[in-house]
Design a protein around this motif. Structure first.
Motif, PDB file in Angstrom:
ATOM      1  N   SER A  60       0.828  -1.202   0.000  1.00  0.00           N
ATOM      2  CA  SER A  60       0.000   0.000   0.000  1.00  0.00           C
ATOM      3  C   SER A  60       0.863   1.254   0.000  1.00  0.00           C
ATOM      4  O   SER A  60       2.062   1.203   0.284  1.00  0.00           O
ATOM      5  CB  SER A  60      -0.906   0.015   1.229  1.00  0.00           C
ATOM      6  OG  SER A  60      -0.130   0.199   2.405  1.00  0.00           O
ATOM      7  N   MET A  61       0.219   2.377  -0.262  1.00  0.00           N
ATOM      8  CA  MET A  61       0.938   3.647  -0.214  1.00  0.00           C
ATOM      9  C   MET A  61       1.529   3.883   1.164  1.00  0.00           C
ATOM     10  O   MET A  61       2.686   4.282   1.305  1.00  0.00           O
ATOM     11  CB  MET A  61      -0.004   4.793  -0.595  1.00  0.00           C
ATOM     12  CG  MET A  61       0.667   6.165  -0.630  1.00  0.00           C
ATOM     13  SD  MET A  61       0.792   6.996   0.970  1.00  0.00           S
ATOM     14  CE  MET A  61      -0.922   7.502   1.204  1.00  0.00           C
ATOM     15  N   ARG A  62       0.757   3.624   2.217  1.00  0.00           N
ATOM     16  CA  ARG A  62       1.245   3.891   3.563  1.00  0.00           C
ATOM     17  C   ARG A  62       2.395   2.966   3.924  1.00  0.00           C
ATOM     18  O   ARG A  62       3.356   3.406   4.575  1.00  0.00           O
ATOM     19  CB  ARG A  62       0.089   3.752   4.555  1.00  0.00           C
ATOM     20  CG  ARG A  62       0.444   3.941   6.021  1.00  0.00           C
ATOM     21  CD  ARG A  62       1.352   5.119   6.287  1.00  0.00           C
ATOM     22  NE  ARG A  62       0.828   6.382   5.825  1.00  0.00           N
ATOM     23  CZ  ARG A  62       1.548   7.491   5.764  1.00  0.00           C
ATOM     24  NH1 ARG A  62       2.834   7.485   6.108  1.00  0.00           N
ATOM     25  NH2 ARG A  62       1.023   8.610   5.329  1.00  0.00           N
ATOM     26  N   GLU A  63       2.341   1.698   3.515  1.00  0.00           N
ATOM     27  CA  GLU A  63       3.454   0.789   3.781  1.00  0.00           C
ATOM     28  C   GLU A  63       4.739   1.312   3.131  1.00  0.00           C
ATOM     29  O   GLU A  63       5.814   1.304   3.757  1.00  0.00           O
ATOM     30  CB  GLU A  63       3.134  -0.605   3.246  1.00  0.00           C
ATOM     31  CG  GLU A  63       2.146  -1.390   4.087  1.00  0.00           C
ATOM     32  CD  GLU A  63       1.790  -2.718   3.470  1.00  0.00           C
ATOM     33  OE1 GLU A  63       1.900  -3.743   4.165  1.00  0.00           O
ATOM     34  OE2 GLU A  63       1.399  -2.740   2.282  1.00  0.00           O
ATOM     35  N   LEU A  64       4.635   1.768   1.891  1.00  0.00           N
ATOM     36  CA  LEU A  64       5.822   2.265   1.205  1.00  0.00           C
ATOM     37  C   LEU A  64       6.294   3.591   1.791  1.00  0.00           C
ATOM     38  O   LEU A  64       7.504   3.810   1.966  1.00  0.00           O
ATOM     39  CB  LEU A  64       5.547   2.408  -0.291  1.00  0.00           C
ATOM     40  CG  LEU A  64       5.608   1.106  -1.077  1.00  0.00           C
ATOM     41  CD1 LEU A  64       5.033   1.280  -2.478  1.00  0.00           C
ATOM     42  CD2 LEU A  64       7.047   0.587  -1.175  1.00  0.00           C
ATOM     43  N   ALA A  65       5.379   4.479   2.112  1.00  0.00           N
ATOM     44  CA  ALA A  65       5.779   5.765   2.698  1.00  0.00           C
ATOM     45  C   ALA A  65       6.506   5.553   4.018  1.00  0.00           C
ATOM     46  O   ALA A  65       7.531   6.204   4.288  1.00  0.00           O
ATOM     47  CB  ALA A  65       4.554   6.658   2.892  1.00  0.00           C
ATOM     48  N   ASP A  66       6.011   4.653   4.845  1.00  0.00           N
ATOM     49  CA  ASP A  66       6.677   4.359   6.112  1.00  0.00           C
ATOM     50  C   ASP A  66       8.051   3.731   5.873  1.00  0.00           C
ATOM     51  O   ASP A  66       9.022   4.036   6.589  1.00  0.00           O
ATOM     52  CB  ASP A  66       5.826   3.411   6.956  1.00  0.00           C
ATOM     53  CG  ASP A  66       4.565   4.078   7.496  1.00  0.00           C
ATOM     54  OD1 ASP A  66       4.480   5.315   7.440  1.00  0.00           O
ATOM     55  OD2 ASP A  66       3.676   3.343   7.964  1.00  0.00           O
ATOM     56  N   HIS A  67       8.133   2.872   4.873  1.00  0.00           N
ATOM     57  CA  HIS A  67       9.410   2.246   4.509  1.00  0.00           C
ATOM     58  C   HIS A  67      10.421   3.310   4.085  1.00  0.00           C
ATOM     59  O   HIS A  67      11.576   3.310   4.538  1.00  0.00           O
ATOM     60  CB  HIS A  67       9.144   1.250   3.385  1.00  0.00           C
ATOM     61  CG  HIS A  67      10.305   0.397   3.003  1.00  0.00           C
ATOM     62  ND1 HIS A  67      11.066  -0.303   3.919  1.00  0.00           N
ATOM     63  CD2 HIS A  67      10.854   0.108   1.783  1.00  0.00           C
ATOM     64  CE1 HIS A  67      12.018  -0.974   3.292  1.00  0.00           C
ATOM     65  NE2 HIS A  67      11.910  -0.739   2.005  1.00  0.00           N
ATOM     66  N   TYR A  68       9.987   4.238   3.265  1.00  0.00           N
ATOM     67  CA  TYR A  68      10.879   5.303   2.807  1.00  0.00           C
ATOM     68  C   TYR A  68      11.278   6.236   3.952  1.00  0.00           C
ATOM     69  O   TYR A  68      12.405   6.749   3.978  1.00  0.00           O
ATOM     70  CB  TYR A  68      10.235   6.085   1.662  1.00  0.00           C
ATOM     71  CG  TYR A  68      10.145   5.308   0.376  1.00  0.00           C
ATOM     72  CD1 TYR A  68      11.256   4.638  -0.128  1.00  0.00           C
ATOM     73  CD2 TYR A  68       8.958   5.215  -0.337  1.00  0.00           C
ATOM     74  CE1 TYR A  68      11.187   3.909  -1.299  1.00  0.00           C
ATOM     75  CE2 TYR A  68       8.878   4.490  -1.516  1.00  0.00           C
ATOM     76  CZ  TYR A  68       9.994   3.835  -1.991  1.00  0.00           C
ATOM     77  OH  TYR A  68       9.921   3.103  -3.151  1.00  0.00           O
ATOM     78  N   ALA A  69      10.377   6.458   4.876  1.00  0.00           N
ATOM     79  CA  ALA A  69      10.710   7.323   6.015  1.00  0.00           C
ATOM     80  C   ALA A  69      11.865   6.740   6.815  1.00  0.00           C
ATOM     81  O   ALA A  69      12.768   7.463   7.250  1.00  0.00           O
ATOM     82  CB  ALA A  69       9.487   7.519   6.903  1.00  0.00           C
ATOM     83  N   ARG A  70      11.856   5.427   7.008  1.00  0.00           N
ATOM     84  CA  ARG A  70      12.949   4.787   7.748  1.00  0.00           C
ATOM     85  C   ARG A  70      14.261   4.873   6.972  1.00  0.00           C
ATOM     86  O   ARG A  70      15.328   5.092   7.559  1.00  0.00           O
ATOM     87  CB  ARG A  70      12.585   3.333   8.065  1.00  0.00           C
ATOM     88  CG  ARG A  70      11.528   3.195   9.145  1.00  0.00           C
ATOM     89  CD  ARG A  70      11.320   1.750   9.550  1.00  0.00           C
ATOM     90  NE  ARG A  70      10.586   1.015   8.535  1.00  0.00           N
ATOM     91  CZ  ARG A  70       9.258   0.909   8.497  1.00  0.00           C
ATOM     92  NH1 ARG A  70       8.521   1.517   9.408  1.00  0.00           N
ATOM     93  NH2 ARG A  70       8.668   0.211   7.556  1.00  0.00           N
ATOM     94  N   ILE A  71      14.189   4.703   5.665  1.00  0.00           N
ATOM     95  CA  ILE A  71      15.403   4.793   4.852  1.00  0.00           C
ATOM     96  C   ILE A  71      15.954   6.216   4.889  1.00  0.00           C
ATOM     97  O   ILE A  71      17.155   6.434   5.089  1.00  0.00           O
ATOM     98  CB  ILE A  71      15.112   4.349   3.409  1.00  0.00           C
ATOM     99  CG1 ILE A  71      14.791   2.848   3.368  1.00  0.00           C
ATOM    100  CG2 ILE A  71      16.303   4.654   2.493  1.00  0.00           C
ATOM    101  CD1 ILE A  71      14.300   2.354   2.011  1.00  0.00           C
ATOM    102  N   CYS A  72      15.085   7.197   4.702  1.00  0.00           N
ATOM    103  CA  CYS A  72      15.531   8.598   4.696  1.00  0.00           C
ATOM    104  C   CYS A  72      16.113   9.001   6.042  1.00  0.00           C
ATOM    105  O   CYS A  72      17.031   9.831   6.108  1.00  0.00           O
ATOM    106  CB  CYS A  72      14.365   9.510   4.327  1.00  0.00           C
ATOM    107  SG  CYS A  72      13.805   9.364   2.619  1.00  0.00           S
ATOM    108  N   ASP A  73      15.591   8.433   7.115  1.00  0.00           N
ATOM    109  CA  ASP A  73      16.093   8.755   8.446  1.00  0.00           C
ATOM    110  C   ASP A  73      17.475   8.156   8.690  1.00  0.00           C
ATOM    111  O   ASP A  73      18.230   8.647   9.536  1.00  0.00           O
ATOM    112  CB  ASP A  73      15.109   8.241   9.497  1.00  0.00           C
ATOM    113  CG  ASP A  73      15.394   8.786  10.885  1.00  0.00           C
ATOM    114  OD1 ASP A  73      15.570  10.008  11.017  1.00  0.00           O
ATOM    115  OD2 ASP A  73      15.463   7.991  11.836  1.00  0.00           O
TER     116      ASP A  73
END
Length: 305
Positions: A60-73
Motif C-alpha cells: 500500500s501507499m502507507r506501507e511504502l511511505a513508512d518504509h521510505y521514512a525509515r530509509i531517509c532517516d
C-alpha cells in the motif's frame, strides 16, 4: 542544502548520476558508505524485502511511505522513491506525493500502467489512457510543497503500443512539467538512442540483470544521452543468493564457519551501524547532565544551613 535541491542538481549535472538500488535502511547506509551520492529504492526491492513477494502492486501507499521514512532517516544522501501508479486516481496520487514528501524523499516517480501494475520487464503489461496519466501527473506536480522535489514520469507504452507511442507519451509528460522521464524497457541500444534523441528531458536508464534492456556502463549510457542510471534489483538478487548459500552452509555443517569469510563479524557490524558513535553520544548527554546538576546550588547553600 536540502536533499531535494541536492538531488535536482545531481540529475541536472552534466555527469550521469549512478544510483544503486537499496531495499531497507541498513543497505542504504552501506550504499552511502560506499560513496554513492544518491540511492533509489523501488517497489520490486521493497516488496521482496517487506513481504517476500513479486512486484505486483501488493504494498500500500502507507506501507511504502513508512518504509521510505525509515530509509531517509538512516542516511543523509537523497533517496529516490517509487510511487507506482499513484495508488489510484488523482486524489490518491496527491495524497501519495504529500506522504512521500513528508517521509523525506528527494524525488519520486509515477507510471502509466494499469493497476495492479507489473514489474516493467514482465510480460502482460497494460497502460492507462494517456488522459488518465496526464491528470495524475498534474496532480502530483501540484501536490508537492517543495518545488525542488523531483517528480519523474514513467511510461510503459513501449511494450504495449510501440516505441513511437512511448516517445509521444514521454514528450507529453515532459511538456506537462515532469522533471525527469523514464521510458521503460527499451530492447536495443538503437531504441535507447531514439528515445534520448527525441525526448528533451533528463532521462533515466534502468540496468536490470536478466531484464529486457541491454546492460551498459554509466559512461556508455551518458554517451547515448541518459542523465541517470539505476541498478534497482542488483542488491536484491545478491542478498537472495548470499542468504541461500549461508543457510545451505548452516544446514549442511550446523555452523557458519565455512561462510565466515563472506560475513561481517560482531565488531565489524557494530561499527557499520554506528554503535561507537551512539555510545559516545549517550555518554556526552550524561556528562552534560552531570555538569548541569553540579552547577546548581546545593539545597543547604540556598537555606544558609
Amino acid at each position: 542544502m536540502r536533499r531535494t535541491s541536492r538531488f535536482r542538481a545531481l540529475v541536472e549535472a552534466p555527469e550521469i548520476l549512478e544510483m544503486p538500488g537499496v531495499q531497507d535502511a541498513l543497505t542504504a547506509r552501506i550504499a552511502a558508505e560506499a560513496g554513492f551520492e544518491a540511492v533509489t529504492c523501488g517497489g520490486y526491492a521493497s516488496t521482496a524485502a517487506l513481504i517476500g513477494e513479486p512486484d505486483t502492486s501488493q504494498l500500500s501507499m502507507r506501507e511504502l511511505a513508512d518504509h521510505y521514512a525509515r530509509i531517509c532517516d538512516a542516511v543523509d544522501v537523497p533517496v529516490f522513491a517509487d510511487a507506482d501508479t499513484g495508488f489510484g486516481n488523482v486524489t490518491n496520487t496527491r495524497r501519495a506525493v504529500r506522504a512521500y514528501e513528508q517521509a523525506g524523499v528527494a524525488g519520486l516517480f509515477i507510471e502509466d500502467q494499469v493497476f495492479p501494475k507489473r514489474c516493467g520487464h514482465m510480460a502482460g503489461k497494460a497502460v492507462v489512457p494517456v488522459e488518465d496519466m496526464v491528470a495524475k501527473l498534474q496532480a502530483a506536480l501540484d501536490a508537492r510543497r517543495d518545488p525542488d522535489l523531483v517528480i519523474m514520469a514513467r511510461t510503459d507504452a513501449l511494450a504495449v503500443d510501440g516505441i513511437e507511442a512511448a516517445i509521444d507519451r514521454a514528450c507529453l509528460y515532459r511538456e506537462l512539467g515532469a522533471d525527469m522521464v523514464f521510458v521503460e524497457a527499451p530492447r536495443t541500444v538503437e531504441q535507447m538512442r531514439r528515445i534520448c534523441a527525441a525526448v528533451q528531458a533528463p532521462l533515466l536508464a534502468n540496468n536490470i540483470e536478466g531484464g529486457l534492456t541491454p546492460m551498459l556502463t554509466a559512461a556508455a549510457l551518458q554517451e547515448i544521452g541518459y542523465a541517470v542510471v539505476t541498478h534497482p534489483v542488483a542488491l536484491t538478487y545478491a542478498v537472495a543468493r548470499a542468504a541461500r548459500e549461508l543457510f545451505a552452509t548452516l544446514r549442511r555443517d550446523g555452523i557458519t564457519t565455512a561462510f565466515a569469510d563472506r560475513m561481517l563479524d560482531f565488531d565489524g557490524f557494530n561499527q557499520l551501524v554506528g554503535l561507537p558513535d551512539l555510545r559516545a553520544r549517550e555518554q556526552a548527554y550524561l556528562d552534560q547532565a552531570a555538569r548541569v546538576i553540579a552547577s546548581r546550588p546545593h539545597p543547604d547553600q540556598e537555606t544558609g544551613e
